[in-house]
Design a protein around this motif. Structure first.
Motif, PDB file in Angstrom:
ATOM      1  N   PRO A 261       0.581  -1.175   0.098  1.00 31.92           N
ATOM      2  CA  PRO A 261      -0.314  -0.054  -0.026  1.00 31.92           C
ATOM      3  C   PRO A 261       1.083   0.882  -0.103  1.00 31.92           C
ATOM      4  CG  PRO A 261       0.382  -0.944   1.952  1.00 31.92           C
ATOM      5  CD  PRO A 261       0.890  -1.937   1.059  1.00 31.92           C
ATOM      6  N   GLY A 262       0.533   2.533  -0.838  1.00 30.66           N
ATOM      7  CA  GLY A 262       1.215   3.538  -1.324  1.00 30.66           C
ATOM      8  C   GLY A 262       2.151   3.714  -1.872  1.00 30.66           C
ATOM      9  N   THR A 263       2.416   2.926  -2.032  1.00 31.92           N
ATOM     10  CA  THR A 263       3.696   2.569  -3.448  1.00 31.92           C
ATOM     11  C   THR A 263       4.047   3.003  -4.515  1.00 31.92           C
ATOM     12  OG1 THR A 263       3.448  -0.052  -3.904  1.00 31.92           O
ATOM     13  CG2 THR A 263       4.911   0.485  -1.236  1.00 31.92           C
ATOM     14  N   GLY A 264       2.285   3.319  -5.404  1.00 32.86           N
ATOM     15  CA  GLY A 264       2.016   4.254  -5.883  1.00 32.86           C
ATOM     16  C   GLY A 264       2.347   2.918  -7.394  1.00 32.86           C
ATOM     17  N   LYS A 265       1.424   1.957  -6.498  1.00 35.05           N
ATOM     18  CA  LYS A 265      -0.063   1.034  -7.566  1.00 35.05           C
ATOM     19  C   LYS A 265      -0.705   1.795  -8.256  1.00 35.05           C
ATOM     20  CE  LYS A 265      -0.946  -2.026  -5.537  1.00 35.05           C
ATOM     21  NZ  LYS A 265      -0.586  -2.127  -3.671  1.00 35.05           N
ATOM     22  N   THR A 266      -0.765   2.601  -8.071  1.00 33.17           N
ATOM     23  CA  THR A 266      -2.774   3.205  -9.073  1.00 33.17           C
ATOM     24  C   THR A 266      -1.814   4.163 -10.165  1.00 33.17           C
ATOM     25  OG1 THR A 266      -4.150   2.729  -6.668  1.00 33.17           O
ATOM     26  CG2 THR A 266      -4.866   4.633  -8.518  1.00 33.17           C
ATOM     27  N   THR A 267      -1.345   5.194  -9.708  1.00 34.78           N
ATOM     28  CA  THR A 267      -0.747   5.585 -10.783  1.00 34.78           C
ATOM     29  C   THR A 267      -0.064   4.913 -11.725  1.00 34.78           C
ATOM     30  OG1 THR A 267       0.069   7.167  -8.943  1.00 34.78           O
ATOM     31  CG2 THR A 267       0.890   7.914 -10.527  1.00 34.78           C
ATOM     32  N   THR A 268       0.655   3.982 -11.023  1.00 35.36           N
ATOM     33  CA  THR A 268       1.756   3.434 -12.039  1.00 35.36           C
ATOM     34  C   THR A 268       0.804   3.215 -13.155  1.00 35.36           C
ATOM     35  OG1 THR A 268       2.842   2.954 -11.053  1.00 35.36           O
ATOM     36  CG2 THR A 268       3.395   1.647 -13.027  1.00 35.36           C
ATOM     37  N   ILE A 269      -0.379   1.843 -12.794  1.00 37.75           N
ATOM     38  CA  ILE A 269      -1.918   2.094 -13.898  1.00 37.75           C
ATOM     39  C   ILE A 269      -2.077   2.587 -14.121  1.00 37.75           C
ATOM     40  CG2 ILE A 269      -3.716   0.436 -13.400  1.00 37.75           C
ATOM     41  CD1 ILE A 269      -3.116  -1.230 -10.833  1.00 37.75           C
ATOM     42  N   ASN A 270      -2.200   4.297 -14.112  1.00 44.19           N
ATOM     43  CA  ASN A 270      -2.850   4.627 -14.714  1.00 44.19           C
ATOM     44  C   ASN A 270      -1.988   5.824 -15.486  1.00 44.19           C
ATOM     45  OD1 ASN A 270      -5.378   6.147 -14.180  1.00 44.19           O
ATOM     46  ND2 ASN A 270      -4.557   6.371 -11.841  1.00 44.19           N
ATOM     47  N   ALA A 271      -0.309   5.550 -15.191  1.00 46.41           N
ATOM     48  CA  ALA A 271       0.511   6.111 -16.009  1.00 46.41           C
ATOM     49  C   ALA A 271       0.134   5.230 -17.871  1.00 46.41           C
ATOM     50  CB  ALA A 271       1.748   5.835 -15.816  1.00 46.41           C
ATOM     51  N   LEU A 272       0.135   3.346 -17.057  1.00 44.93           N
ATOM     52  CA  LEU A 272       0.887   2.213 -18.286  1.00 44.93           C
ATOM     53  C   LEU A 272      -0.557   2.782 -18.966  1.00 44.93           C
ATOM     54  CD1 LEU A 272       1.473  -0.370 -15.949  1.00 44.93           C
ATOM     55  CD2 LEU A 272       3.301   0.234 -17.866  1.00 44.93           C
ATOM     56  N   ILE A 273      -2.024   3.127 -18.656  1.00 47.76           N
ATOM     57  CA  ILE A 273      -3.202   2.698 -19.480  1.00 47.76           C
ATOM     58  C   ILE A 273      -2.771   4.178 -20.097  1.00 47.76           C
ATOM     59  CG2 ILE A 273      -5.689   3.578 -19.738  1.00 47.76           C
ATOM     60  CD1 ILE A 273      -6.182   2.408 -16.762  1.00 47.76           C
ATOM     61  N   ARG A 274      -1.748   4.878 -19.423  1.00 48.69           N
ATOM     62  CA  ARG A 274      -2.045   6.324 -20.882  1.00 48.69           C
ATOM     63  C   ARG A 274      -1.200   6.145 -21.701  1.00 48.69           C
ATOM     64  NH1 ARG A 274      -3.127  11.960 -20.076  1.00 48.69           N
ATOM     65  NH2 ARG A 274      -5.051  10.902 -18.801  1.00 48.69           N
ATOM     66  N   TYR A 275       0.305   5.535 -21.509  1.00 52.29           N
ATOM     67  CA  TYR A 275       1.085   5.202 -22.596  1.00 52.29           C
ATOM     68  C   TYR A 275       0.062   3.979 -23.416  1.00 52.29           C
ATOM     69  CZ  TYR A 275       5.395   3.446 -24.506  1.00 52.29           C
ATOM     70  OH  TYR A 275       6.071   2.455 -25.841  1.00 52.29           O
ATOM     71  N   PHE A 276      -0.288   3.450 -23.349  1.00 46.39           N
ATOM     72  CA  PHE A 276      -0.919   2.399 -24.075  1.00 46.39           C
ATOM     73  C   PHE A 276      -1.901   2.598 -25.114  1.00 46.39           C
ATOM     74  CE2 PHE A 276       0.608  -0.906 -21.314  1.00 46.39           C
ATOM     75  CZ  PHE A 276       1.428  -1.418 -22.139  1.00 46.39           C
ATOM     76  N   GLU A 277      -2.952   3.473 -24.759  1.00 45.53           N
ATOM     77  CA  GLU A 277      -3.485   4.734 -25.115  1.00 45.53           C
ATOM     78  C   GLU A 277      -3.668   5.141 -26.549  1.00 45.53           C
ATOM     79  OE1 GLU A 277      -7.314   5.256 -22.101  1.00 45.53           O
ATOM     80  OE2 GLU A 277      -6.398   6.614 -21.878  1.00 45.53           O
ATOM     81  N   ASP A 278      -1.893   6.538 -25.407  1.00 48.77           N
ATOM     82  CA  ASP A 278      -1.634   7.404 -26.769  1.00 48.77           C
ATOM     83  C   ASP A 278      -1.217   6.562 -27.522  1.00 48.77           C
ATOM     84  OD1 ASP A 278      -2.528   8.977 -25.260  1.00 48.77           O
ATOM     85  OD2 ASP A 278      -0.071   9.234 -24.502  1.00 48.77           O
ATOM     86  N   GLU A 279      -0.884   5.226 -27.347  1.00 51.97           N
ATOM     87  CA  GLU A 279      -0.109   4.392 -28.875  1.00 51.97           C
ATOM     88  C   GLU A 279      -1.034   3.500 -30.085  1.00 51.97           C
ATOM     89  OE1 GLU A 279       2.380   3.289 -29.148  1.00 51.97           O
ATOM     90  OE2 GLU A 279       4.008   5.005 -28.622  1.00 51.97           O
ATOM     91  N   GLY A 280      -2.498   3.952 -29.754  1.00 49.27           N
ATOM     92  CA  GLY A 280      -3.833   3.417 -30.241  1.00 49.27           C
ATOM     93  C   GLY A 280      -3.957   2.220 -29.647  1.00 49.27           C
ATOM     94  N   LEU A 281      -3.340   1.346 -28.611  1.00 47.86           N
ATOM     95  CA  LEU A 281      -3.826   0.650 -28.112  1.00 47.86           C
ATOM     96  C   LEU A 281      -5.660  -0.002 -27.694  1.00 47.86           C
ATOM     97  CD1 LEU A 281      -0.181  -1.577 -27.325  1.00 47.86           C
ATOM     98  CD2 LEU A 281      -1.638  -1.174 -29.391  1.00 47.86           C
ATOM     99  N   ASP A 282      -5.866  -1.279 -27.624  1.00 46.21           N
ATOM    100  CA  ASP A 282      -6.955  -1.234 -27.031  1.00 46.21           C
ATOM    101  C   ASP A 282      -7.156  -2.159 -26.015  1.00 46.21           C
ATOM    102  OD1 ASP A 282      -8.759  -0.292 -29.305  1.00 46.21           O
ATOM    103  OD2 ASP A 282      -8.812  -1.902 -29.943  1.00 46.21           O
ATOM    104  N   ILE A 283      -7.813  -1.468 -24.759  1.00 44.44           N
ATOM    105  CA  ILE A 283      -7.499  -1.662 -23.123  1.00 44.44           C
ATOM    106  C   ILE A 283      -8.680  -2.296 -22.159  1.00 44.44           C
ATOM    107  CG2 ILE A 283      -6.378  -1.146 -20.948  1.00 44.44           C
ATOM    108  CD1 ILE A 283      -5.080   0.828 -23.007  1.00 44.44           C
ATOM    109  N   LEU A 284      -8.589  -3.212 -21.598  1.00 43.46           N
ATOM    110  CA  LEU A 284      -8.673  -4.029 -21.124  1.00 43.46           C
ATOM    111  C   LEU A 284      -9.033  -3.782 -20.017  1.00 43.46           C
ATOM    112  CD1 LEU A 284     -10.129  -6.919 -23.120  1.00 43.46           C
ATOM    113  CD2 LEU A 284     -12.064  -5.178 -22.852  1.00 43.46           C
ATOM    114  N   LEU A 285      -9.879  -3.930 -18.762  1.00 40.63           N
ATOM    115  CA  LEU A 285      -9.402  -3.574 -16.879  1.00 40.63           C
ATOM    116  C   LEU A 285     -10.416  -4.473 -16.861  1.00 40.63           C
ATOM    117  CD1 LEU A 285      -9.178   0.025 -16.468  1.00 40.63           C
ATOM    118  CD2 LEU A 285      -7.226  -1.105 -16.698  1.00 40.63           C
TER     119      LEU A 285
END
Length: 764
Positions: free
Chosen positions: A361-385
């Motif tokens: 907890p508190g180590t930034g998993k959520t921030t990292t997930i959000n950054a990963l989502i943004r990266y893949f979206e910018d690459e034009g990839l479809d994402i499922l969560l």
């Protein structure tokens, strides 16, 4: 003095399905009197006719009653009695008005016509030929069920199980019980070896019967699966089987060859058995291979999961300078500054088909997930969560702003049984519309709370992922293992076959929370401050069980709701144990009494040792893939529907309908389910739940009684998991010594799983 009374069951006032004890009202024949009777019945329903040998008694509260000594089910003999029976709802498809028309037409011949000439029913207005056949079939089934229940009563089978047995075998139950009652343990949900064994021994089956030994072997391995193991080593397997069967190891031949030939059991050799003792890293030490035994589906699932994971881990070429620029743009758009490990996670996700992201907890998993989502979206990839539970999926949706679902819903789960490549069927998990022939349409799949994913669910998930799809698995490897069999996340990480990013830095925002700080201290084996100087982590010293219970009631009902701005129903009591004075069963009884006390306005249903009451908080304790749910708008229109309620799902009892023999429960996400009373073995009260059942959930406040208990449960891993379930407040009530001992006890319960070994031994 005994007397004999005939009549129709007018109303069932109370019934315990486990032991058959029933209080009912009977409309006596040739009389206007309605009399109250008490007795034990294997089968009884409103509208049934009985000839009762009984004894008049006087109850101190309820007055005159009749105690049933003997009961004989009889057919109604005249038209009035037949109309009353048909109009009671005993026969599906016939109500009072239709019953009146049928009896008016056929009189005393009504029952004979329904059974022998059902086509004549179609002459009556409102009955089609198809409906006539259905009525006749229901009439026959009702009679056969009653006869079967009477037969099963001779074997000491409870009403609940008797109904399940009849549904499974129909008229074939007589042959099954006489020849091989152990089939019940394999084929009837809810009946284990011990129940089947008791039935068999009553029926005269020999103790050294091969049927018995075979059933005992399957039971031992099934019980191991229930404890989280995918296999048992040979010595434990033999020891547990002989103990169960109460035989000496050489006294009875183990029918393993036939089970292996039938592909029910798979033998295998495992070089490393005890996960709790750590991995062998010394290259000069070759661990001895020990024979072990799997239930076949779990052997094939582990092999398939290992193979599919390795096949998915395709390497992707990227331009690091381009990715670096993309990361900077992500930081600007999210208004965050990623630390070096979080940046590494984005590079790793871009380069690898599989990435494991783990951290506390508190180590930034959520921030990292959000950054990963943004990266893949910018690459034009479809994402499922997705996540294993509805609560966990809802939390991802809230923290990412993107729609997430449960893994089951993402895979489009359908009721029924799934067959795997081995040809064996495993009814522990449902089947899914999404699989290798109908894969998920996505370029990237991100699964959160991976520590909860067992081998069965992992197998179903991977079958639905096409090669070329990236898979990101996020979870806290220090959490408890899944409730189901296997140790998927830990085994994948321990195999060292895949890229794993470990987040370790506690970020400033989280560092102000003593929940987060103490969780990490617990995980590191450090003592925590119990001085109550915190704003979100409290310890209340109590050594007396009644004092602990009283304080917990006050906290949940009176103190904490206003402190964390939540209802008392949202505050969760967590305990390590099911049994004992502070275990789930006792605590739920106490908490129910004070949080949802009995009232004339609240209907109740007693099932076994549990009294279910309208307004109660309850939990599903088994995966049920067939049960249907619906979600309605505020105006009552259905907005969505589906099937499947899963182990750990919580809800509130909205209504109890004793006439329809069903209970209405509203689960998370407003899923409404109507449970038949025969299915209440899948529910229990949830004011207090075990820490294991809390996995994947987050609560505004957690209250935890800790006094004493078995060392296997009172360990660091369990305390860490419990603390990390709280969002705003943790309160421990009990002994300082218990808390300190748990932190020091780093031994986890042994769990046998072979995924790590299969991953290490497979050639890519």
């Amino acid at each position: 003095m005994t007397t004999q009374i005939e009549g129709c069951v007018n109303n069932i006032v109370y019934r315990n399905e486990e032991n058959g004890y029933t209080v009912f009202e009977l409309a006596a024949k040739d009389s206007t009197d309605v009399l109250t009777f008490v007795g034990s019945f294997s089968y009884i329903s409103e509208g049934e006719y009985f000839r009762l040998t009984c004894q008049e008694t006087q109850h101190s509260v309820y007055g005159k009653q009749y105690k049933v000594l003997e009961a004989e089910s009889i057919e109604p003999e005249d038209a009035d009695a037949m109309e009353r029976y048909l109009g009671s709802g005993a026969i599906k498809g016939i109500g009072k008005a239709l019953a009146k028309r049928i009896v008016a037409e056929f009189g005393d011949e009504t029952f004979r016509v329904i059974e022998e000439e059902p086509e004549r029913l179609a002459d009556i207005k409102g009955i089609s030929e198809r409906m006539a056949r259905v009525i006749s079939e229901n009439f026959y089934d009702k009679r056969e069920l009653r006869n079967a229940m009477m037969f099963l009563q001779k074997y000491g089978i409870s009403s609940t199980f008797a109904v399940k047995i009849y549904k499974q075998y129909g008229a074939g139950i007589y042959e099954v019980l006489r020849n091989n009652p152990y089939r019940l343990a394999e084929e009837v949900k809810g009946i284990g070896f011990k129940t089947a064994d008791e039935i068999a021994l009553r029926g005269g089956i020999n103790i050294d019967s091969k049927f018995r030994t075979r059933a005992g072997i399957l039971y031992v391995l099934s019980e191991a699966v229930g404890l989280g193991h995918t296999f048992l080593p040979e010595n434990e397997f033999y020891e547990q089987t002989c103990k169960l069967l109460e035989i000496e190891p050489d006294a009875v031949e183990m029918p393993l060859d036939s089970l292996i030939m039938d592909r029910k059991v798979i033998p295998s050799d495992m070089p490393l058995l005890n996960n709790a003792e750590g991995d062998i890293r010394d290259e000069d030490v070759i661990p001895e291979k020990v024979k072990c035994y799997y239930l076949a589906p779990f052997y094939y699932m582990e092999l398939a999961v290992a193979r599919m994971l390795l096949d998915l881990d395709v390497k992707h070429k990227i331009k690091r300078d381009k990715t670096e620029r993309a990361i900077k743009e992500i930081e600007e758009s999210l208004s965050v500054e990623l630390d070096p490990i979080q940046r590494d996670a984005i590079f790793a996700a871009a380069e690898n088909g599989i990435l494991i992201l783990t951290g506390g907890p508190g180590t930034g998993k959520t921030t990292t997930i959000n950054a990963l989502i943004r990266y893949f979206e910018d690459e034009g990839l479809d994402i499922l969560l997705a996540a294993p539970t509805g609560r966990a999926a809802k939390r991802i949706t809230e923290t990412t702003g993107r729609e997430a679902s449960t893994i089951h819903r993402m895979l489009q789960m359908k009721g029924g049984v799934e067959s795997d490549d081995s040809g064996t069927k495993d009814n522990r998990h449902g089947s899914f519309e999404k699989n290798e022939t109908n894969p998920l349409e996505a370029d990237v799949i991100i699964i959160d709370e991976m520590s909860m994913v067992d081998i069965s669910l992992m197998h179903a998930l991977l079958r639905a992922i096409s090669q070329g799809t990236r898979l990101v698995m996020v979870g806290d490897a220090n959490q408890l293992p899944p409730v189901g069999a296997g140790n998927v996340l830990k085994d994948i990480i321990a195999s060292e076959r895949f890229t794993t990013v470990r987040l370790t830095k506690i970020f400033r925002q989280a560092a102000v929370s003593d929940i987060v700080v103490n969780a990490h201290k617990i995980n590191n084996g450090e003592e925590i401050a119990l001085d109550n100087k915190s704003k979100d982590f409290f310890f209340l010293q109590r050594e007396n069980i009644n004092d602990i219970r009283g304080l917990i009631i006050a906290l949940v009902r009176d103190k904490l709701p206003s402190y964390v701005k939540a209802s008392s129903g949202d505050i969760q009591v967590l305990t390590p144990m099911r049994k004992g004075e502070l275990g789930v069963e006792k605590m739920n009884t106490v908490l129910q009494e004070y949080l949802n006390p009995p009232s004339p306005s609240k209907k109740e249903k007693v099932y076994g040792d549990i009294t279910f009451r309208e307004g109660d908080k309850v939990m599903q304790i088994k995966n049920n893939y067939q049960i249907e749910w619906e979600s309605r708008t505020s105006r009552g229109f259905i907005k969505s529907s589906g099937s499947g309620i899963f182990n750990g799902d919580c809800g509130i009892i909205k209504s109890i309908n004793t006439y329809a023999d069903e209970m209405e429960i509203v689960f998370d996400d407003d899923k409404t389910v109507y449970y038949p009373f025969s299915g209440l073995d899948e529910l229990e009260l949830a004011y207090c739940i075990t820490v294991h059942k809390s996995q994947g959930s987050e609560y505004p406040a957690v209250v935890m009684p800790l006094l004493s208990g078995p060392w296997q449960l009172f360990n660091r891993n369990l305390l860490y998991t419990a603390v990390t379930r709280a969002k705003k407040c943790v309160t421990i009530v009990g002994s300082r010594q218990a808390v300190s001992s748990m932190i020091k006890n780093e031994k986890e319960q042994n769990r046998y799983s072979g995924l790590k070994i299969h991953l290490e031994e497979m050639i890519e």
